[in-house]
Motif scaffolding. Structure first.
Motif, mmCIF file in Angstrom:
data_model
loop_
_atom_site.group_PDB
_atom_site.id
_atom_site.type_symbol
_atom_site.label_atom_id
_atom_site.label_comp_id
_atom_site.label_asym_id
_atom_site.label_seq_id
_atom_site.Cartn_x
_atom_site.Cartn_y
_atom_site.Cartn_z
ATOM 1 N N VAL A 120 0.893 -1.165 -0.128
ATOM 2 C CA VAL A 120 0.053 -0.090 -0.008
ATOM 3 C C VAL A 120 0.818 1.055 0.057
ATOM 4 N N LEU A 121 0.829 2.013 -0.899
ATOM 5 C CA LEU A 121 1.507 3.447 -1.190
ATOM 6 C C LEU A 121 0.720 4.642 -0.616
ATOM 7 N N SER A 122 1.154 5.244 0.084
ATOM 8 C CA SER A 122 0.373 6.591 0.798
ATOM 9 C C SER A 122 1.509 7.571 0.984
ATOM 10 N N ASP A 123 0.786 8.943 1.092
ATOM 11 C CA ASP A 123 1.847 10.019 1.367
ATOM 12 C C ASP A 123 2.002 10.103 2.647
ATOM 13 N N ASN A 124 2.737 11.001 3.337
ATOM 14 C CA ASN A 124 3.393 10.965 4.674
ATOM 15 C C ASN A 124 2.550 11.876 5.583
ATOM 16 N N GLY A 125 1.212 11.755 5.507
ATOM 17 C CA GLY A 125 0.236 12.114 6.270
ATOM 18 C C GLY A 125 0.250 11.514 7.682
ATOM 19 N N LEU A 149 -2.562 -7.226 8.426
ATOM 20 C CA LEU A 149 -3.158 -7.540 7.102
ATOM 21 C C LEU A 149 -2.031 -8.254 5.877
ATOM 22 N N ALA A 150 -0.958 -8.276 6.501
ATOM 23 C CA ALA A 150 0.199 -9.066 5.617
ATOM 24 C C ALA A 150 0.321 -8.046 4.312
ATOM 25 N N VAL A 151 0.332 -6.776 4.604
ATOM 26 C CA VAL A 151 0.592 -5.660 3.387
ATOM 27 C C VAL A 151 1.628 -4.819 3.921
ATOM 28 N N LYS A 152 2.546 -4.649 3.036
ATOM 29 C CA LYS A 152 3.721 -3.803 3.121
ATOM 30 C C LYS A 152 3.175 -2.190 2.878
ATOM 31 N N PRO A 153 3.562 -1.415 3.985
ATOM 32 C CA PRO A 153 3.423 0.043 3.944
ATOM 33 C C PRO A 153 4.778 0.486 2.934
ATOM 34 N N LYS A 154 4.276 1.596 2.025
ATOM 35 C CA LYS A 154 5.245 2.354 1.352
ATOM 36 C C LYS A 154 4.823 3.872 1.606
ATOM 37 N N PHE A 155 5.750 4.806 1.310
ATOM 38 C CA PHE A 155 5.514 6.047 1.315
ATOM 39 C C PHE A 155 5.869 6.977 0.354
ATOM 40 N N THR A 156 5.635 7.963 -0.028
ATOM 41 C CA THR A 156 5.894 8.691 -1.386
ATOM 42 C C THR A 156 7.168 9.640 -0.726
ATOM 43 N N ARG A 157 8.162 10.174 -1.375
ATOM 44 C CA ARG A 157 8.975 11.170 -1.206
ATOM 45 C C ARG A 157 8.324 12.496 -0.768
ATOM 46 N N PRO A 158 8.673 13.085 0.404
ATOM 47 C CA PRO A 158 8.007 14.402 0.743
ATOM 48 C C PRO A 158 8.109 15.148 -0.311
#
Length: 331
Positions: free
Chosen positions: A232-237, A252-261
């Motif tokens: 799952v890709l999200s911003d840095n909120g 949930l066995a889901v790997k969190p990923k984040f966008t660059r600031p």
């Protein structure tokens, strides 16, 4: 190139050439028999002698050389001004002292004719990606919308009437100046990177527990359609950077990923979906109340997923990439 009314199709060319080469017909006799000019009959006979049957096919009309083509050093200057300065073709032409039509031809050849193809931050050609399977990555974000007062918002009734509608809407809090506070609707959206299938819920906040609940229901919703979510890709909120979000993803066995600031382009698919959602649902027509707009969201999401052609996936509805069912089979 051959066409429906051509005197010589590839098959007729072969017949003509064989008459001349193999059966000993004269060029003049073959030209008269096949109703073509003498040079045409001679051309196909000579080509048959050189290349045989393969020589009867159409050839490209592209020239072997381009003596008047824009020199490569000048092409580099055009590309440099486009990428580094983000100038339009008229400005580039003025700087280099050349016709704007030539600049446009060069930019088109280099696939830089549209500024949307160039990254705003870096000035480099936009890099696009797409995961190969549904569920390999989902994008999550929140779209914040102002609530609609009873009677309609200013976009459709005008600012003066909109202010009166805000003032007359009952049951609303007021600020220090006694102006009504309508608050906001937070649309929590989830979109699959590969298929562009979307899931959305409307809430009154964007706290971490709300975002986690949306993620859990979205993962279950995708699982019901045979899609296992992996990342799952999200911003840095703050909601997505919280420990609760991290633990929920682990459960949930889901790997969190984040966008660059300060770089929303990384999450560009869901940003583009928000624009589509705003045009197709949020501001598509006049809603008398906020509850009417919220009630219209499920129907629009169904249309988006099952019926609306998506240009990024070959003008097919998103559900076609995760299901063998036809769009009309979902009701």
């Amino acid at each position: 190139m051959s066409h429906a009314n051509a005197a010589l199709t590839p098959r007729q060319r072969l017949r003509l050439a064989r008459k001349v080469v193999e059966e000993g017909w004269s060029i003049a006799a073959a030209a008269d028999y096949f109703r073509v000019s003498w040079p045409t009959a001679q051309k196909w006979a000579h080509r048959y002698l050189e290349l045989g049957r393969d020589g009867m096919a159409d050839r490209s009309s592209r020239p072997h050389s381009h003596p008047n083509r824009t020199p490569q050093p000048l092409v580099k200057k055009i590309v440099h001004l486009r990428l580094r300065k983000r100038l339009g073709l008229v400005q580039i032409a003025a700087r280099l002292g050349m016709p704007s039509s030539t600049v446009h031809a060069v930019l088109t050849r280099c696939r830089l004719n549209r500024l949307s193809h160039i990254d705003v931050k870096t000035g480099e050609p936009a890099r696009r990606y797409e995961h190969q399977t549904p569920g390999a990555l989902i994008h999550v974000d929140v779209k914040k919308l102002g609530n609609i007062p009873d009677g309609g918002g200013w976009r459709y009734v005008g600012r003066a009437q909109g202010r009166r509608n805000r003032a007359s809407t009952p049951g609303k809090e007021r600020n220090a100046y006694r102006n009504p506070l309508l608050r906001h609707a937070f649309v929590h959206t989830v979109i699959d990177d590969h298929s562009r299938v979307a899931y959305a819920e409307i809430h009154d906040d964007e706290r971490a527990d709300t975002a986690i609940g949306v993620l859990q229901r979205a993962v279950s919703w995708f699982a019901d359609r045979g899609v296992r979510v992996e990342r799952v890709l999200s911003d840095n909120g703050s909601a997505y950077r919280s420990h609760a979000w991290k633990h929920a993803c682990a459960d949930l066995a889901v790997k969190p990923k984040f966008t660059r600031p300060r770089r929303p382009q990384t999450n560009g698919k869901i940003e583009r979906f928000h624009r589509t959602m705003a045009d197709g649902w949020a501001y598509a027509k006049h809603y008398n109340t906020e509850s009417a707009r919220r009630a219209a969201l499920p129907a629009w999401l169904h249309f988006y997923n099952h019926h609306r052609p998506h240009t990024a996936i070959g003008k097919l509805p998103p559900i076609s990439r995760i299901s063998n069912n036809l769009p009309g089979h979902y009701t």
